[in-house]
Design a protein around this motif. Structure first.
Motif, PDB file in Angstrom:
ATOM      1  N   MET A   1       1.123  -1.170   0.120  1.00 59.76           N
ATOM      2  CA  MET A   1       0.029   0.062  -0.177  1.00 59.76           C
ATOM      3  C   MET A   1       0.771   1.368   0.155  1.00 59.76           C
ATOM      4  SD  MET A   1      -3.253   0.638  -0.152  1.00 59.76           S
ATOM      5  CE  MET A   1      -4.208   2.454   0.222  1.00 59.76           C
ATOM      6  N   LEU A   2       1.917   1.483   0.750  1.00 59.78           N
ATOM      7  CA  LEU A   2       2.839   2.312   0.987  1.00 59.78           C
ATOM      8  C   LEU A   2       4.172   1.911   0.446  1.00 59.78           C
ATOM      9  CD1 LEU A   2       2.047   3.459   4.484  1.00 59.78           C
ATOM     10  CD2 LEU A   2       1.090   4.374   2.544  1.00 59.78           C
ATOM     11  N   ASP A   3       4.679   3.007  -0.219  1.00 61.92           N
ATOM     12  CA  ASP A   3       6.067   2.581  -0.900  1.00 61.92           C
ATOM     13  C   ASP A   3       7.106   2.405   0.053  1.00 61.92           C
ATOM     14  OD1 ASP A   3       7.004   5.183  -0.892  1.00 61.92           O
ATOM     15  OD2 ASP A   3       6.050   5.679  -2.615  1.00 61.92           O
ATOM     16  N   ALA A   4       8.373   2.184  -0.178  1.00 63.59           N
ATOM     17  CA  ALA A   4       9.387   1.764   0.868  1.00 63.59           C
ATOM     18  C   ALA A   4       9.735   3.250   1.165  1.00 63.59           C
ATOM     19  CB  ALA A   4      10.639   1.171   0.068  1.00 63.59           C
ATOM     20  N   ASN A   5       9.705   4.132   0.616  1.00 62.08           N
ATOM     21  CA  ASN A   5      10.341   5.485   1.021  1.00 62.08           C
ATOM     22  C   ASN A   5       9.146   6.176   1.909  1.00 62.08           C
ATOM     23  OD1 ASN A   5      12.068   7.955   0.788  1.00 62.08           O
ATOM     24  ND2 ASN A   5      10.647   8.829  -0.373  1.00 62.08           N
ATOM     25  N   LEU A   6       8.173   5.973   1.531  1.00 59.79           N
ATOM     26  CA  LEU A   6       6.661   6.628   2.416  1.00 59.79           C
ATOM     27  C   LEU A   6       6.908   6.024   3.764  1.00 59.79           C
ATOM     28  CD1 LEU A   6       4.920   8.966   2.532  1.00 59.79           C
ATOM     29  CD2 LEU A   6       3.365   7.336   1.290  1.00 59.79           C
ATOM     30  N   LYS A   7       6.860   4.532   3.577  1.00 62.34           N
ATOM     31  CA  LYS A   7       6.803   4.006   4.926  1.00 62.34           C
ATOM     32  C   LYS A   7       8.122   4.417   5.800  1.00 62.34           C
ATOM     33  CE  LYS A   7       5.506  -0.203   4.377  1.00 62.34           C
ATOM     34  NZ  LYS A   7       5.283  -1.839   3.988  1.00 62.34           N
ATOM     35  N   LYS A   8       9.193   4.484   5.128  1.00 64.41           N
ATOM     36  CA  LYS A   8      10.286   4.937   5.956  1.00 64.41           C
ATOM     37  C   LYS A   8       9.951   6.046   6.604  1.00 64.41           C
ATOM     38  CE  LYS A   8      15.354   5.430   5.810  1.00 64.41           C
ATOM     39  NZ  LYS A   8      16.585   5.496   4.831  1.00 64.41           N
TER      40      LYS A   8
ATOM     41  N   GLY B   1      -3.434  10.681  -0.771  1.00 62.19           N
ATOM     42  CA  GLY B   1      -3.370  12.221  -1.448  1.00 62.19           C
ATOM     43  C   GLY B   1      -3.308  12.997  -0.368  1.00 62.19           C
ATOM     44  N   HIS B   2      -3.727  14.199  -0.465  1.00 59.64           N
ATOM     45  CA  HIS B   2      -3.446  15.421   0.362  1.00 59.64           C
ATOM     46  C   HIS B   2      -3.732  15.250   1.711  1.00 59.64           C
ATOM     47  CE1 HIS B   2      -2.389  18.135  -2.820  1.00 59.64           C
ATOM     48  NE2 HIS B   2      -3.269  17.883  -3.445  1.00 59.64           N
ATOM     49  N   GLU B   3      -4.545  14.133   1.941  1.00 54.32           N
ATOM     50  CA  GLU B   3      -4.967  13.931   3.237  1.00 54.32           C
ATOM     51  C   GLU B   3      -4.054  12.999   4.195  1.00 54.32           C
ATOM     52  OE1 GLU B   3      -7.016  15.589   4.867  1.00 54.32           O
ATOM     53  OE2 GLU B   3      -8.104  16.727   3.379  1.00 54.32           O
ATOM     54  N   PHE B   4      -2.970  12.480   3.377  1.00 54.93           N
ATOM     55  CA  PHE B   4      -1.962  11.595   4.255  1.00 54.93           C
ATOM     56  C   PHE B   4      -1.459  12.162   5.386  1.00 54.93           C
ATOM     57  CE2 PHE B   4       2.103   9.344   4.909  1.00 54.93           C
ATOM     58  CZ  PHE B   4       1.432   7.969   5.141  1.00 54.93           C
ATOM     59  N   THR B   5      -1.106  13.506   5.300  1.00 50.11           N
ATOM     60  CA  THR B   5      -0.341  14.368   6.086  1.00 50.11           C
ATOM     61  C   THR B   5      -1.597  14.435   7.474  1.00 50.11           C
ATOM     62  OG1 THR B   5       0.673  15.381   4.725  1.00 50.11           O
ATOM     63  CG2 THR B   5       0.522  16.382   6.818  1.00 50.11           C
ATOM     64  N   SER B   6      -2.825  14.736   7.021  1.00 48.78           N
ATOM     65  CA  SER B   6      -3.789  14.578   8.056  1.00 48.78           C
ATOM     66  C   SER B   6      -4.132  13.399   8.979  1.00 48.78           C
ATOM     67  CB  SER B   6      -5.279  14.856   7.473  1.00 48.78           C
ATOM     68  OG  SER B   6      -5.432  15.963   6.734  1.00 48.78           O
TER      69      SER B   6
ATOM     70  N   LEU C   1      -0.788  13.400  11.079  1.00 51.88           N
ATOM     71  CA  LEU C   1      -0.886  14.450  12.276  1.00 51.88           C
ATOM     72  C   LEU C   1      -1.954  13.856  13.279  1.00 51.88           C
ATOM     73  CD1 LEU C   1      -0.775  17.803  10.633  1.00 51.88           C
ATOM     74  CD2 LEU C   1       0.953  16.812  12.369  1.00 51.88           C
ATOM     75  N   ALA C   2      -2.795  13.244  13.086  1.00 54.38           N
ATOM     76  CA  ALA C   2      -3.851  12.729  13.855  1.00 54.38           C
ATOM     77  C   ALA C   2      -3.393  11.532  14.768  1.00 54.38           C
ATOM     78  CB  ALA C   2      -5.124  12.180  13.017  1.00 54.38           C
ATOM     79  N   LEU C   3      -2.561  10.723  14.216  1.00 56.13           N
ATOM     80  CA  LEU C   3      -1.864   9.513  14.863  1.00 56.13           C
ATOM     81  C   LEU C   3      -0.981  10.302  15.908  1.00 56.13           C
ATOM     82  CD1 LEU C   3      -1.008   7.325  11.951  1.00 56.13           C
ATOM     83  CD2 LEU C   3      -2.658   6.712  13.838  1.00 56.13           C
ATOM     84  N   LEU C   4      -0.234  11.175  15.460  1.00 56.06           N
ATOM     85  CA  LEU C   4       0.967  11.823  16.554  1.00 56.06           C
ATOM     86  C   LEU C   4       0.293  12.557  17.478  1.00 56.06           C
ATOM     87  CD1 LEU C   4       3.553  13.129  13.934  1.00 56.06           C
ATOM     88  CD2 LEU C   4       3.538  11.177  15.129  1.00 56.06           C
ATOM     89  N   GLN C   5      -0.673  13.578  17.298  1.00 57.11           N
ATOM     90  CA  GLN C   5      -1.360  14.173  18.403  1.00 57.11           C
ATOM     91  C   GLN C   5      -2.319  13.470  19.298  1.00 57.11           C
ATOM     92  OE1 GLN C   5      -3.333  17.192  15.795  1.00 57.11           O
ATOM     93  NE2 GLN C   5      -1.454  18.121  15.396  1.00 57.11           N
ATOM     94  N   THR C   6      -2.897  12.247  18.721  1.00 61.70           N
ATOM     95  CA  THR C   6      -3.576  11.463  19.562  1.00 61.70           C
ATOM     96  C   THR C   6      -2.569  10.666  20.467  1.00 61.70           C
ATOM     97  OG1 THR C   6      -5.206  11.145  17.913  1.00 61.70           O
ATOM     98  CG2 THR C   6      -5.132   9.497  19.614  1.00 61.70           C
TER      99      THR C   6
ATOM    100  N   SER D   1     -12.264  16.091  -1.195  1.00 61.49           N
ATOM    101  CA  SER D   1     -11.866  15.440  -2.227  1.00 61.49           C
ATOM    102  C   SER D   1     -10.227  14.953  -1.986  1.00 61.49           C
ATOM    103  CB  SER D   1     -12.281  15.899  -3.476  1.00 61.49           C
ATOM    104  OG  SER D   1     -11.183  17.046  -3.753  1.00 61.49           O
ATOM    105  N   LEU D   2      -9.790  13.919  -2.515  1.00 56.37           N
ATOM    106  CA  LEU D   2      -8.483  13.655  -2.182  1.00 56.37           C
ATOM    107  C   LEU D   2      -7.504  14.732  -2.855  1.00 56.37           C
ATOM    108  CD1 LEU D   2      -8.685   9.795  -1.687  1.00 56.37           C
ATOM    109  CD2 LEU D   2      -8.509  11.641   0.216  1.00 56.37           C
ATOM    110  N   SER D   3      -8.012  15.239  -4.127  1.00 59.44           N
ATOM    111  CA  SER D   3      -7.202  16.091  -4.812  1.00 59.44           C
ATOM    112  C   SER D   3      -7.222  17.452  -4.479  1.00 59.44           C
ATOM    113  CB  SER D   3      -7.551  15.961  -6.289  1.00 59.44           C
ATOM    114  OG  SER D   3      -9.198  16.343  -6.346  1.00 59.44           O
ATOM    115  N   CYS D   4      -7.983  17.809  -3.240  1.00 57.37           N
ATOM    116  CA  CYS D   4      -8.139  19.104  -2.899  1.00 57.37           C
ATOM    117  C   CYS D   4      -7.169  19.521  -1.913  1.00 57.37           C
ATOM    118  CB  CYS D   4      -9.600  19.132  -2.121  1.00 57.37           C
ATOM    119  SG  CYS D   4      -9.654  20.819  -0.980  1.00 57.37           S
ATOM    120  N   GLN D   5      -6.383  20.516  -2.254  1.00 54.74           N
ATOM    121  CA  GLN D   5      -5.190  21.186  -1.447  1.00 54.74           C
ATOM    122  C   GLN D   5      -5.663  21.963  -0.196  1.00 54.74           C
ATOM    123  OE1 GLN D   5      -5.929  22.244  -4.547  1.00 54.74           O
ATOM    124  NE2 GLN D   5      -5.474  24.366  -4.799  1.00 54.74           N
ATOM    125  N   ASN D   6      -6.995  22.618  -0.450  1.00 56.53           N
ATOM    126  CA  ASN D   6      -7.410  23.422   0.678  1.00 56.53           C
ATOM    127  C   ASN D   6      -8.087  22.748   1.584  1.00 56.53           C
ATOM    128  OD1 ASN D   6      -6.911  25.836  -0.766  1.00 56.53           O
ATOM    129  ND2 ASN D   6      -9.011  25.805  -1.812  1.00 56.53           N
TER     130      ASN D   6
END
Length: 524
Positions: free
Chosen positions: A1-8, A86-91, A94-99, A128-133
């Motif tokens: 699901m996640l490539d090696a670089n992203l998983k690292k 997509g753009h929500e992966f960072t969300s 952050l949810a994992l870290l802050q929780t 939408s996963l393509s939404c940068q806002n």
């Protein structure tokens, strides 16, 4: 699901979790919808394997597939209905870290304000996963849910829950609902959301701002020009403030940036975050979620020299020895009947954000410049057909973009077309009228969406009636040093008469204005 670089990278981030958390996965067992459930389960498994602090469990949720995140032993207050990539992966990160106990970068005062909110707040955000806002809104509401046990938030991928989107007639994202009622549309900062909930916050902030000592330089605007101006001013060791409704300005609405020298590719929100971090490193006093309402001269009785006053829409007033105006610009509107009525109901200004809601439908793009043709090319991969309407007799876009558009089979281009009206059924857009400027004939176009891309309008309405001279188009008139007609007031960026509206030019102009302001201060 996640490539090696992203998983690292994710593995590195998750080392910051300090307390146990639980990921609850609710899967859809309908044979027609198992693919997305399989993806979500795989994502959740990969995440849980990266940290001993994360436990994975099955859950029951209103929407499936979905993923909830909670402190161990507590009911979840954060959920992702859909697959947060997509753009929500960072969300998600952050949810994992802050929780898991990793502190937020939000100010301590703002976090305490969130904790002090009284009442029950159940938020739903359609994205939408393509939404940068969208990520800014999702991340703000997730943080609020982390801090206050009376707040819950669920992110909903509109593409995956189309029935809900149709029922609520959502045609633009992010769309936020609170306790089942529409709360807000479009980008909103954490400060804006909290201020909207805490009705006494604006009054308290205004009182606090009125007590601020005068600045040496006050920058009005938080885009590239404003950030550069604040950095250059602060480096001179003078007291510097930056006033902005939202940091980043129009850059936050820009997806791909490929002409920022030395950086082959970046995205607007990423650049804006870097600008804000750089400004903060110099101790600049950032005043956010506030809007300037004018500018005027005054006298400081104690220092016996002229000051500039910037009254705010909130009722507060800021004072400074010099002011740099860097308020940027916004998308120009059509100003035709029906546009306001059908805004976010088919009339849109961000093809990247709202394009996915018109999948398989016919849409129009008004504007034949670079932004219009880029929008048409992007939309062509999503929708059934795109019609570009250009007022002039030729397109203004770069030739390489024109060639690409003309070679795309589901894009038509109509020149000499003057849009006259947006029409609909009262709930959503059904078409538009335009006049053929050659024949004078009025024509109709059946479309479900209209994307407006016709240039920029400077954000200078607050200067009308002031001593700052403007052009008939509302641009601030400046000289080679960025000086305006009002002594001590300088300006930079897209709000000015600078001939080219580009990020790199705005940054240079911001630096010029700051150096000129400093020169003004030492000479006066």
């Amino acid at each position: 699901m996640l490539d090696a670089n992203l998983k690292k990278q994710l593995d590195t981030y998750l080392q910051n979790i300090v307390s146990p958390i639980e990921i609850g996965v609710s899967l859809n067992h309908n044979p027609d919808n198992t693919a997305k459930s399989t993806e979500l389960k795989e994502l959740a498994n990969e995440i849980s394997q990266l940290s001993s602090q994360i436990t994975l469990k099955e859950a029951v949720a209103q929407r499936t597939p979905s993923m909830s995140i909670a402190s161990a032993g507590q009911a979840p207050r954060i959920s992702f209905a859909g697959i947060p990539l997509g753009h929500e992966f960072t969300s998600l990160v952050l949810a994992l870290l802050q929780t898991g106990g990793h502190p937020s970068k939000a100010s301590a005062e703002l976090q305490q304000q969130i904790r002090d909110l009284e009442g029950e707040y159940h938020f739903e955000t359609y994205i939408s996963l393509s939404c940068q806002n969208c990520p800014d809104v999702v991340q703000a509401l997730n943080l609020m849910a982390t801090l206050n046990p009376n707040i819950t938030h669920v992110m909903i991928d509109g593409a995956l829950f189309q029935e809900e989107v149709d029922r609520r007639q959502i045609m633009a994202v992010p769309a936020v609902y609170l306790n089942g009622e529409h709360f807000g549309q479009g980008r909103m900062s954490l400060e804006e959301i909290v201020t909207k909930l805490d009705t006494g916050a604006a009054k308290r902030q205004a009182a606090s701002l009125n007590e601020q000592a005068p600045y040496d330089v006050l920058v009005v605007g938080g885009g590239p020009a404003g950030a550069a101006a604040a950095i250059y001013a602060a480096r001179k060791g003078i007291r510097t403030g930056l006033l902005a409704e939202r940091f980043g300005g129009q850059v936050m609405d820009t997806v791909g940036i490929e002409n920022f020298i030395s950086v082959p590719y970046t995205e607007g929100p990423k650049l804006a975050a870097s600008l804000e971090q750089h400004v903060k490193e110099y101790g600049v006093d950032i005043i956010s979620a506030q809007r300037a309402a004018g500018i005027q001269q005054s006298m400081d009785d104690t220092a016996q020299h002229n000051l500039l006053e910037v009254p705010l829409a909130s009722g507060a007033t800021l004072k400074s020895r010099a002011v740099i105006l860097a308020t940027g610009a916004r998308w120009r509107e059509l100003n035709v009947p029906g546009e306001t009525e059908y805004r976010n109901k088919g009339v849109a200004y961000c093809p990247h954000c709202d394009g996915p809601f018109f999948k398989g439908k016919r849409v129009a793009v008004v504007g034949g410049g670079n932004s219009g043709i880029e929008a048409a090319i992007d939309l062509a991969g999503l929708v059934e057909h795109v019609t570009v309407l250009e007022f002039a007799d030729t397109l203004r876009a770069d030739e390489v973009l024109q060639r690409k558009a003309r070679s795309t089979p589901n894009i038509d281009i109509i020149s000499n077309a003057q849009t006259t009206e947006v029409v609909g059924d009262g709930q959503k857009v059904s078409g538009m009228h335009y006049i053929d400027r050659i024949s004078g004939e009025q024509r109709h176009l059946d479309v479900a969406g209209i994307f407006v891309q016709i240039g920029l309008v400077p954000n200078t309405e607050f200067l009308q009636g002031s001593a700052v001279e403007l052009t008939r188009h509302g641009e601030v008139i400046i000289d080679a040093k960025g000086a305006t007609s009002l002594p001590g007031v300088f300006a930079a960026g897209d709000a000015t008469t600078v001939p080219y509206k580009q990020i790199v030019i705005a940054m240079g102009a911001g630096a010029t204005a700051a150096l000129s302001a400093f020169d003004h201060l030492i000479r006066s």
